[in-house]
Write a protein that holds these residues in place. Structure first.
Motif, PDB file in Angstrom:
ATOM      1  N   THR A  30      66.000 -73.000  70.598  1.00 43.03           N
ATOM      2  CA  THR A  30      65.426 -71.762  71.122  1.00 43.03           C
ATOM      3  C   THR A  30      64.442 -72.028  72.267  1.00 43.03           C
ATOM      4  O   THR A  30      63.712 -71.125  72.669  1.00 43.03           O
ATOM      5  N   ASP A  31      64.435 -73.239  72.790  1.00 47.28           N
ATOM      6  CA  ASP A  31      63.557 -73.546  73.914  1.00 47.28           C
ATOM      7  C   ASP A  31      64.069 -72.830  75.172  1.00 47.28           C
ATOM      8  O   ASP A  31      65.194 -73.057  75.629  1.00 47.28           O
ATOM      9  N   ARG A  32      63.229 -71.966  75.694  1.00 45.08           N
ATOM     10  CA  ARG A  32      63.671 -71.137  76.818  1.00 45.08           C
ATOM     11  C   ARG A  32      63.938 -71.951  78.077  1.00 45.08           C
ATOM     12  O   ARG A  32      64.827 -71.641  78.857  1.00 45.08           O
ATOM     13  N   CYS A  91      66.279 -62.320  73.870  1.00 45.13           N
ATOM     14  CA  CYS A  91      66.533 -63.227  74.989  1.00 45.13           C
ATOM     15  C   CYS A  91      67.199 -64.510  74.489  1.00 45.13           C
ATOM     16  O   CYS A  91      68.165 -64.998  75.085  1.00 45.13           O
ATOM     17  N   ASP A  92      66.704 -65.029  73.361  1.00 45.60           N
ATOM     18  CA  ASP A  92      67.351 -66.200  72.755  1.00 45.60           C
ATOM     19  C   ASP A  92      68.805 -65.895  72.421  1.00 45.60           C
ATOM     20  O   ASP A  92      69.699 -66.711  72.663  1.00 45.60           O
ATOM     21  N   LEU A  93      69.025 -64.722  71.842  1.00 41.46           N
ATOM     22  CA  LEU A  93      70.384 -64.362  71.436  1.00 41.46           C
ATOM     23  C   LEU A  93      71.299 -64.274  72.654  1.00 41.46           C
ATOM     24  O   LEU A  93      72.437 -64.759  72.635  1.00 41.46           O
ATOM     25  N   TYR A  94      70.780 -63.663  73.711  1.00 45.06           N
ATOM     26  CA  TYR A  94      71.595 -63.577  74.930  1.00 45.06           C
ATOM     27  C   TYR A  94      71.926 -64.974  75.444  1.00 45.06           C
ATOM     28  O   TYR A  94      73.096 -65.307  75.695  1.00 45.06           O
ATOM     29  N   ALA A  95      70.889 -65.811  75.590  1.00 46.64           N
ATOM     30  CA  ALA A  95      71.094 -67.139  76.171  1.00 46.64           C
ATOM     31  C   ALA A  95      72.058 -67.960  75.325  1.00 46.64           C
ATOM     32  O   ALA A  95      73.012 -68.559  75.839  1.00 46.64           O
ATOM     33  N   LEU A  96      71.838 -67.962  74.013  1.00 44.29           N
ATOM     34  CA  LEU A  96      72.656 -68.823  73.159  1.00 44.29           C
ATOM     35  C   LEU A  96      74.073 -68.288  73.004  1.00 44.29           C
ATOM     36  O   LEU A  96      75.027 -69.068  72.894  1.00 44.29           O
ATOM     37  N   SER A  97      74.236 -66.960  72.999  1.00 47.89           N
ATOM     38  CA  SER A  97      75.613 -66.478  72.864  1.00 47.89           C
ATOM     39  C   SER A  97      76.396 -66.707  74.153  1.00 47.89           C
ATOM     40  O   SER A  97      77.610 -66.899  74.123  1.00 47.89           O
ATOM     41  N   LYS A 153      78.018 -77.015  67.648  1.00 49.21           N
ATOM     42  CA  LYS A 153      78.123 -76.316  66.357  1.00 49.21           C
ATOM     43  C   LYS A 153      76.781 -75.716  65.956  1.00 49.21           C
ATOM     44  O   LYS A 153      76.719 -74.631  65.374  1.00 49.21           O
ATOM     45  N   ALA A 154      75.704 -76.438  66.282  1.00 46.92           N
ATOM     46  CA  ALA A 154      74.371 -75.926  65.938  1.00 46.92           C
ATOM     47  C   ALA A 154      74.064 -74.646  66.707  1.00 46.92           C
ATOM     48  O   ALA A 154      73.359 -73.764  66.214  1.00 46.92           O
ATOM     49  N   VAL A 155      74.581 -74.529  67.924  1.00 47.38           N
ATOM     50  CA  VAL A 155      74.374 -73.303  68.708  1.00 47.38           C
ATOM     51  C   VAL A 155      74.980 -72.105  67.965  1.00 47.38           C
ATOM     52  O   VAL A 155      74.362 -71.055  67.822  1.00 47.38           O
ATOM     53  N   THR A 156      76.205 -72.286  67.457  1.00 50.49           N
ATOM     54  CA  THR A 156      76.852 -71.206  66.707  1.00 50.49           C
ATOM     55  C   THR A 156      76.026 -70.830  65.473  1.00 50.49           C
ATOM     56  O   THR A 156      75.825 -69.638  65.186  1.00 50.49           O
ATOM     57  N   ALA A 157      75.543 -71.835  64.761  1.00 50.50           N
ATOM     58  CA  ALA A 157      74.722 -71.558  63.576  1.00 50.50           C
ATOM     59  C   ALA A 157      73.444 -70.817  63.964  1.00 50.50           C
ATOM     60  O   ALA A 157      72.995 -69.897  63.265  1.00 50.50           O
ATOM     61  N   GLN A 158      72.881 -71.195  65.097  1.00 51.54           N
ATOM     62  CA  GLN A 158      71.644 -70.544  65.543  1.00 51.54           C
ATOM     63  C   GLN A 158      71.908 -69.088  65.951  1.00 51.54           C
ATOM     64  O   GLN A 158      71.085 -68.206  65.691  1.00 51.54           O
ATOM     65  N   VAL A 159      73.024 -68.838  66.586  1.00 54.82           N
ATOM     66  CA  VAL A 159      73.380 -67.454  66.922  1.00 54.82           C
ATOM     67  C   VAL A 159      73.467 -66.625  65.636  1.00 54.82           C
ATOM     68  O   VAL A 159      72.898 -65.531  65.541  1.00 54.82           O
ATOM     69  N   ASN A 160      74.141 -67.155  64.634  1.00 56.13           N
ATOM     70  CA  ASN A 160      74.244 -66.419  63.371  1.00 56.13           C
ATOM     71  C   ASN A 160      72.878 -66.201  62.728  1.00 56.13           C
ATOM     72  O   ASN A 160      72.613 -65.136  62.160  1.00 56.13           O
TER      73      ASN A 160
END
Lengths: 651, 651
Positions: free
Chosen positions: B487-489, B566-572, B593-600
């Motif tokens: 989640t680091d911007r 903003c995190d959700l936008y960036a990571l998705s 894979k961690a990005v997908t888990a973080q989005v969820n």
């Protein structure tokens, strides 16, 4: 440009039905009319439904004894052809003969067949299929309409307890239907036995609602204006005992309930399973519309030119742009793939529904699962592709006279009717997870989560098409991917299989882990992995579709374009999922980039053949109903050439 | 549920215009009417256009001397608000005041302003913007209509040489327009000077076509029924000399041509550049409609329940399903992001168009490029998201009474009008490749391929928003990605930047290589890399959008939901492009894979706030015009609760 081998391949097993439809439905009489009002469209479709040729026709699915041909496969293909002509006409016919007539055949018994089938086939008795309620569309096992037996009067009491329990979106209800097959909770002797169906008159001879029946109109819709969708409510309507469609459940005069299937859930989903044909028709119809849209866009892109380039005498044809090929040619390849998969599905449906002897439950479940998966795949592909075609025509694509707005609006609802696509993919996944042991056709929200999680099978991949051919191709692939040609068909198959297997294994592991942790909400066990589980289903459908395409290539070895289109389909799908393949080290970065380069190379090789590739769909010109393609032949080209000279810049 | 900080953030710089519109346009008078016929809709919109409040209003962009407010930014936001109410109304207003009136202001001189602007602002003089031709939509530099000066009569001869050169899709043409700004090739003294514009009467006082003018009707369209699009042809129509809109090119009585800009191409694209506002309005309007659709779908998903689950008293709300969140919440986050980017774009437009002194050509080109990119991004996002919302309502989403069919059909054309999205992205890419040196606003098909390939600049990334803040965040990211929090911007920013830079560098290399090989067809130099070049443009737009979101988060530090969105936008987005990131080793498989888990995980955290997140768009209830949301409050819920008890299975 005609390529008869391609056309034969795409026409498939029921080619004779397709060809007959092209001939019988010639003439502008049946062609879609852009820009009609709701009333005009309803009037026209109500009229045409009685003028349709019957052989071949949707009614081919009915038993021979009542005037049908006992040809369920042929009836599905006949419906697809109607869809290519006018989607309202197909849906109206599908409601009458598929859903309404089909329910009477499948759920009723001889007394119902004798009394009604001839009039249903002739369209003298128009009817509805009243299942969906305002409050329950996907979860039809929990419909709220009740039908309670009263032994004193020997009648049922059909009742809508409140507004959200009214029947909604019911085709034929707002205008033409005289009877309806109504689904409701059967209650007798103080006990509920789950959802059953009754034949219920809803209008009298003069077209007025029957006593106790309230009929509403769903009004204007996004599309399908020719279909009179409406709402039905019942205020303690008395239904004679013999109007229960009693093949799977009977109520004796004294109210005693009996059924060959003891479990209420199993019985209901067995009943639903007999109605699988509707879902197969919707998937095929979506692809039929996709073919019309692609024919329009690709023919337009061949004559439409925009922007000059140095050294070119004429402006560039849209089809020559890589970006245009990326959009339309890849969609065309997928449409080919889905066509072969649909043809196989119709074949499987035909075998199951014409088989002698007791039903093979495993094959029935597999058929339902495949119908669900291919319905979702074809309808989403239609929605995306028709949108792409609309955009490929620019402003012209927005005008009703160029047909694409109608194709788009009419097919839009296909992604959510006859089963919401997301719910259908969940059903596919559930079948894969449990090996169909407990899948029924249930669309439930993973209700019994722990039960399912414990039951998930060891993964066994079942092949659907040309098993031995496909196994041979897969086995022939050498061990290390990097050494395999990108166009190796066995490698494509292995990549698709790998993805399905690995995703399924992972889902099983995650479900078991979730179940063993026993979180407070069982719902969360499934919900936490819902995205993963839906991806399993998609990967499964992708694999089934590729196998069907590979089998078709094998059947038509003399047609090299078919093999190239299969390569394009396989590689553009691998490219679309390259994130997954790279994440799971099934592709190296270098090979992933090579896949993209190979897709572009295939596009360049196939581009000159675009007219013949889309011509093989053999959609009759007049069926396209597209003004932009009706200009005198060559006129645009002549003008453009003339013009480039005349207006060459003087400066 | 009101969150005023979120609303303030989303309302942005012209919040006062938005709030005034919500108040002034209250009441059902202006609200979209589902299911109208073409005639009903045209009649209503023609009437309403004269009843719109003018302050704030689209006409705010006109000079103060003629009754405007010299507030171009405010006029764009006023148009967006109209779009949220009724898209036909916005487009009709946009044609009248934006395109027609805007062209008179920007391309005309005092004599035209004095004679016509007041009547244009009051809508007493309705007009058209007649640029597009049937045969030339994207390549407007090569329009075929001619306007040749004859010094003997001191008039121009306006002529349509053949059918494909007729003006087409022209708003206000079929019914209401009395004049048109007509674009044609100016010819004088036997030489062509490129495309210019003339003010031409097309109808007399009685509404009959003027002599030599043929007016056609484009007829029914997919949507925007209230806009009377039509066709105009000219048969040697005499146009007085002073009707040339002559700010950028003058013709003396004797036929001598003069212009402050010598090069024909540069002159034409300078003229076009002054009309950039239309493109900004379309992008913003697409997002306004997206907000209405998301409001409907998310509010519906909060009350609509389907399927029970063990241990749950009630059925599950749609918004509780992960698959539903994956569709709607990620689309919502992107809509937030685009809102902030649009607000910045409107600000940039305002600065450029209100600046004193000589025009800054670099800023003008950058504005045009950003307007093009954000128009494409917002309109495609609208098409996809409104479709998703339609499906999220199931059958209810297909009924006109629930608004989504109208939102979908009306916005559909946005992806191809005011510039085809693909052509616009090509323009963005061209600007990036040449550093705007030779980009003009040209939409050409990379005509001078070798020229551009030689000129491509060394890549310099220009930041658009909050430059120092963003640089600080990026600089603070430690070297190795694996150590950085997901989640680091700063990491998000660096990932977006990296993708843009690397894609651009690669495109430059490939173009140079192609040019040095000098293939026979120069067209191929660009066409071979067209997919790559379009990806450069998309990556650029993505980065601009993220920077705008990051700057907004910084402006509203007290609102933690904004940071999470903003995190959700960036990571998705990173997830959506994980294929590229893995291919280029910007993500390891594990981190991907961690990005997908973080989005969820973010979806789960944000889900309880869905009503407030969508409520912050502050779309007035009545503007939504959605029957399914008009039920008495809580009624569905009460019924469902009651019902679950009443109908619990007896078996």
């Amino acid at each position: 440009m005609s390529n008869f081998a391609l056309r034969d391949a795409l026409d498939g097993r029921w080619a004779h039905v397709r060809q007959a439809a092209r001939e019988q439905l010639a003439g502008s009489h049946f062609v879609a009319v852009p820009g009609e009002t709701l009333e005009q469209s309803r009037e026209r479709i109500s009229r045409l439904i009685r003028e349709l040729p019957t052989d071949p026709g949707i009614a081919a699915g009915f038993p021979i004894a009542y005037g049908g041909k006992a040809d369920p496969g042929g009836s599905v293909v006949a419906a697809e052809m109607l869809a290519q002509l006018d989607l309202s006409l197909m849906v109206k016919a599908g409601v009458q003969w598929g859903l309404f007539g089909g329910a009477v055949v499948a759920l009723g018994t001889a007394k119902h067949h004798d009394a009604y089938l001839r009039d249903i086939i002739s369209a003298d008795l128009m009817g509805c299929f009243a299942m969906t309620e305002t409050g329950h569309g996907s979860d039809v096992q929990n419909l709220r309409t009740t039908c309670a037996y009263d032994p004193r009067t020997q009648t049922f009491d059909l009742h809508t307890p409140y507004e959200a329990a009214r029947k909604d979106y019911i085709g034929n209800a707002a205008r033409d239907g005289r009877m309806a097959v109504v689904f409701a909770q059967l209650i007798t002797g103080g006990r509920r036995y789950g959802v059953h169906a009754w034949l219920v008159p809803i209008r009298d001879e003069d077209g007025n609602p029957m006593p106790g029946v309230t009929i509403g109109d769903d009004g204007p819709k996004a599309g399908l204006l020719g279909v009179d969708n409406g709402r039905l409510s019942f205020d303690h309507v008395r239904v004679p005992r013999e109007m229960l469609l009693d093949r799977y459940g009977q109520v004796a005069p004294d109210g005693t309930y009996s059924s060959p299937i003891e479990n209420d859930t199993r019985r209901f989903f067995t009943m639903l399973g007999t109605l699988v044909r509707g879902r197969v028709v919707v998937g095929g119809s979506a692809s039929a519309a996709t073919k019309s849209a692609l024919t329009i866009a690709i023919r337009y892109g061949e004559v439409r030119r925009q922007f000059g380039a140095p050294g070119e005498e004429r402006e560039i044809a849209l089809n020559d742009y890589l970006a245009h090929q990326r959009k339309l040619l890849t969609a065309l390849a997928k449409t080919y793939a889905l066509t072969f998969a649909q043809d196989e599905l119709v074949g499987a449906l035909h075998e199951v529904q014409t088989a002698e002897g007791p039903a093979d439950e495993h094959r029935q479940r597999e058929l339902e699962s495949r119908a669900a998966g291919l319905k979702a795949a074809q309808t989403w592909h239609a929605t995306r592709t028709i949108q792409t075609c609309r955009e490929a025509l620019g402003g012209a694509g927005y005008l009703a006279e160029n047909r694409l707005p109608g194709l788009k609006a009419d097919t839009d609802v296909f992604t959510t009717f006859e089963g919401d696509n997301t719910v259908l993919l969940q059903l596919v996944a559930k079948g894969l997870l449990t090996g169909y042991r407990d899948a029924f056709g249930s669309l439930d929200g993973w209700g019994r989560a722990t039960f399912v999680a414990e039951q998930v099978r060891e993964m066994v991949l079942e092949r659907t098409a040309a098993r031995s051919l496909i196994q041979r191709l897969v086995d022939a692939v050498p061990g290390r991917d990097e050494e395999v040609a990108l166009t190796d068909r066995g490698w494509h198959l292995r990549m698709f299989e790998d993805r399905e297997k690995h995703l399924l294994d992972g889902a099983i592991r995650r479900l078991r882990r979730g179940a063993s942790r026993k979180p407070e909400r069982q719902f969360d066990i499934f919900n936490d992995v819902q995205d993963h589980v839906l991806e399993v289903a998609s990967a499964h459908v992708d694999r089934v579709v590729l196998e069907a395409f590979v089998a078709a290539v094998d059947r038509f070895p003399e047609e090299p374009l078919l093999a190239k289109m299969c390569d394009l389909y396989a590689l553009s799908e691998i490219e679309a999922h390259k994130g997954w393949y790279l994440e799971h080290q099934r592709l190296t970065p270098a090979r992933s980039k090579a896949v993209t380069a190979q897709v572009n190379a295939l596009l360049a090789q196939l581009r000159p053949h675009l007219p013949e590739l889309v011509g093989a769909f053999a959609v009759p010109d007049e069926w396209l109903a597209c003004a932009a393609l009706r200009e005198e032949p060559g006129r645009q080209e002549v003008m453009a050439a003339h013009d480039d000279q005349a207006l060459a810049p003087a400066s």
